[in-house]
Design a protein around this motif. Structure first.
Motif, PDB file in Angstrom:
ATOM      1  N   LEU A  60       0.846  -1.190   0.000  1.00 20.76           N
ATOM      2  CA  LEU A  60       0.000   0.000   0.000  1.00 20.76           C
ATOM      3  C   LEU A  60       0.887   1.246   0.000  1.00 20.76           C
ATOM      4  N   PRO A  61       0.480   2.312  -0.685  1.00 23.01           N
ATOM      5  CA  PRO A  61       1.282   3.542  -0.668  1.00 23.01           C
ATOM      6  C   PRO A  61       1.530   4.024   0.762  1.00 23.01           C
ATOM      7  N   ASN A  62       2.643   4.692   0.967  1.00 28.32           N
ATOM      8  CA  ASN A  62       3.001   5.151   2.316  1.00 28.32           C
ATOM      9  C   ASN A  62       1.904   5.987   2.958  1.00 28.32           C
ATOM     10  N   ALA A  63       1.248   6.845   2.168  1.00 23.29           N
ATOM     11  CA  ALA A  63       0.187   7.683   2.723  1.00 23.29           C
ATOM     12  C   ALA A  63      -0.970   6.830   3.239  1.00 23.29           C
ATOM     13  N   GLU A  64      -1.279   5.768   2.513  1.00 21.49           N
ATOM     14  CA  GLU A  64      -2.366   4.894   2.954  1.00 21.49           C
ATOM     15  C   GLU A  64      -1.953   4.077   4.167  1.00 21.49           C
ATOM     16  N   LEU A  65      -0.705   3.636   4.190  1.00 16.49           N
ATOM     17  CA  LEU A  65      -0.211   2.922   5.375  1.00 16.49           C
ATOM     18  C   LEU A  65      -0.310   3.817   6.604  1.00 16.49           C
ATOM     19  N   ALA A  66       0.070   5.094   6.448  1.00 17.76           N
ATOM     20  CA  ALA A  66      -0.008   6.026   7.574  1.00 17.76           C
ATOM     21  C   ALA A  66      -1.453   6.216   8.014  1.00 17.76           C
ATOM     22  N   ALA A  67      -2.363   6.361   7.062  1.00 13.21           N
ATOM     23  CA  ALA A  67      -3.770   6.568   7.398  1.00 13.21           C
ATOM     24  C   ALA A  67      -4.358   5.373   8.139  1.00 13.21           C
ATOM     25  N   ARG A  68      -3.853   4.199   7.846  1.00 11.06           N
ATOM     26  CA  ARG A  68      -4.345   2.979   8.492  1.00 11.06           C
ATOM     27  C   ARG A  68      -3.566   2.618   9.754  1.00 11.06           C
ATOM     28  N   GLY A  69      -2.565   3.432  10.092  1.00 10.13           N
ATOM     29  CA  GLY A  69      -1.746   3.130  11.265  1.00 10.13           C
ATOM     30  C   GLY A  69      -0.825   1.950  11.060  1.00 10.13           C
ATOM     31  N   LEU A  70      -0.377   1.746   9.805  1.00  6.89           N
ATOM     32  CA  LEU A  70       0.424   0.567   9.479  1.00  6.89           C
ATOM     33  C   LEU A  70       1.860   0.910   9.084  1.00  6.89           C
ATOM     34  N   THR A  71       2.276   2.138   9.314  1.00  5.22           N
ATOM     35  CA  THR A  71       3.623   2.529   8.888  1.00  5.22           C
ATOM     36  C   THR A  71       4.695   1.616   9.475  1.00  5.22           C
ATOM     37  N   GLU A  72       4.558   1.284  10.736  1.00  2.00           N
ATOM     38  CA  GLU A  72       5.549   0.422  11.386  1.00  2.00           C
ATOM     39  C   GLU A  72       5.345  -1.048  11.053  1.00  2.00           C
ATOM     40  N   ARG A  73       4.316  -1.348  10.263  1.00  2.00           N
ATOM     41  CA  ARG A  73       4.041  -2.735   9.858  1.00  2.00           C
ATOM     42  C   ARG A  73       4.311  -2.938   8.363  1.00  2.00           C
ATOM     43  N   LYS A  74       5.012  -1.999   7.763  1.00  3.31           N
ATOM     44  CA  LYS A  74       5.301  -2.103   6.339  1.00  3.31           C
ATOM     45  C   LYS A  74       6.104  -3.373   6.070  1.00  3.31           C
ATOM     46  N   GLY A  75       5.635  -4.154   5.099  1.00  2.00           N
ATOM     47  CA  GLY A  75       6.265  -5.428   4.800  1.00  2.00           C
ATOM     48  C   GLY A  75       5.552  -6.605   5.433  1.00  2.00           C
ATOM     49  N   PHE A  76       4.734  -6.346   6.456  1.00  2.00           N
ATOM     50  CA  PHE A  76       3.922  -7.391   7.067  1.00  2.00           C
ATOM     51  C   PHE A  76       2.745  -7.688   6.137  1.00  2.00           C
ATOM     52  N   PRO A  77       2.114  -8.851   6.249  1.00  2.00           N
ATOM     53  CA  PRO A  77       1.049  -9.225   5.304  1.00  2.00           C
ATOM     54  C   PRO A  77      -0.051  -8.183   5.140  1.00  2.00           C
ATOM     55  N   GLU A  78      -0.427  -7.515   6.232  1.00  2.00           N
ATOM     56  CA  GLU A  78      -1.529  -6.568   6.160  1.00  2.00           C
ATOM     57  C   GLU A  78      -1.182  -5.283   5.409  1.00  2.00           C
TER      58      GLU A  78
END
Length: 237
Positions: free
Chosen positions: A67-85
């Motif tokens: 997912l694009p970084n902006a979307e990862l940030a919006a979903r609270g997933l920045t620190e989970r980048k690379g994880f399945p979700e």
């Protein structure tokens, strides 16, 4: 697909795969941990497959389905980048289904390591290859396993992978020093020891836990395990 001369082990694997080429397009997935050289293996295997008469071959990275970084940030997933979700796996499944059905031309998203992000509006055109080589952390994810014909796991000792990861970080940081658009550009004036300590914290708190929990299980599902030793030498495990 072209690349440099492939490793002998990859040539042997490609020749074996060429002998048992199916009647429809197939997906060969190349998975493994962070910094083990999945992209290099995938490119070498693609070149060897074409040389063995199993082409045309296309290569797609699962990084493009992050997912694009902006979307990862919006979903609270920045620190989970690379994880399945953090992946758009439904979109990746659609690509694999269409490739195996012989449809095309198709478009796959592009991820740029310089930006550490998906490139807006950029795409790789995948036009009815005989073989699609899919490479990346998510290549052997169990949620796409039913769409993979041959699973290849690139294995390496954790200490070797860590050293290669740090080497790669150093190279990327040097390249980013005079590139204001690069993700690592803000680290240009940080002391080397501090920057490398930061990189290793990411390795220990993000990359290593992800590999152990979500990538390593793919090894047990692999049809072929390629072990990478000191000096990046490959052998079949």
């Amino acid at each position: 697909m072209t690349s440099g001369p492939p490793d002998r082990t990859l040539r042997e694997l490609a020749e074996d795969l060429a002998e048992r080429r199916p009647s429809r397009p197939r997906v060969v997935a190349v998975g493994g941990g962070v910094a083990v050289g999945k992209s290099t293996v995938a490119a070498g295997l693609a070149t060897a497959l074409e040389a063995a008469g199993a082409g045309p071959v296309a290569v797609v990275a699962t990084d493009g389905y992050l997912l694009p970084n902006a979307e990862l940030a919006a979903r609270g997933l920045t620190e989970r980048k690379g994880f399945p979700e953090s992946y758009d796996l439904p979109a990746l499944r659609e690509l694999l289904r269409d490739v195996r059905a012989g449809e095309g031309p198709l478009r796959a998203p592009v991820y740029e390591h310089r930006l550490q992000d998906r490139v807006p509006d950029a795409a790789i055109v995948v036009d009815r290859p005989a073989t699609l080589v899919l490479e990346g952390l998510a290549a052997l994810d169990e949620r796409i396993a039913d769409l993979v014909d041959v699973a290849v796991y690139v294995d390496a000792a954790e200490e070797l992978a860590a050293s290669w990861y740090l080497d790669r970080f150093r190279a990327w940081r040097i390249a980013a020093a005079n590139d204001p658009g690069a993700f690592l550009h803000p680290l240009r004036d940080m002391p080397d020891a501090d920057a490398e300590a930061l990189a290793m914290r990411v390795w220990e708190t993000v990359n290593l836990p992800n590999v152990r929990a979500n990538v390593l299980p793919g090894r047990a599902r692999a049809d072929v395990v390629l072990v990478k030793d000191v000096g990046h030498a490959l052998r079949i495990g």
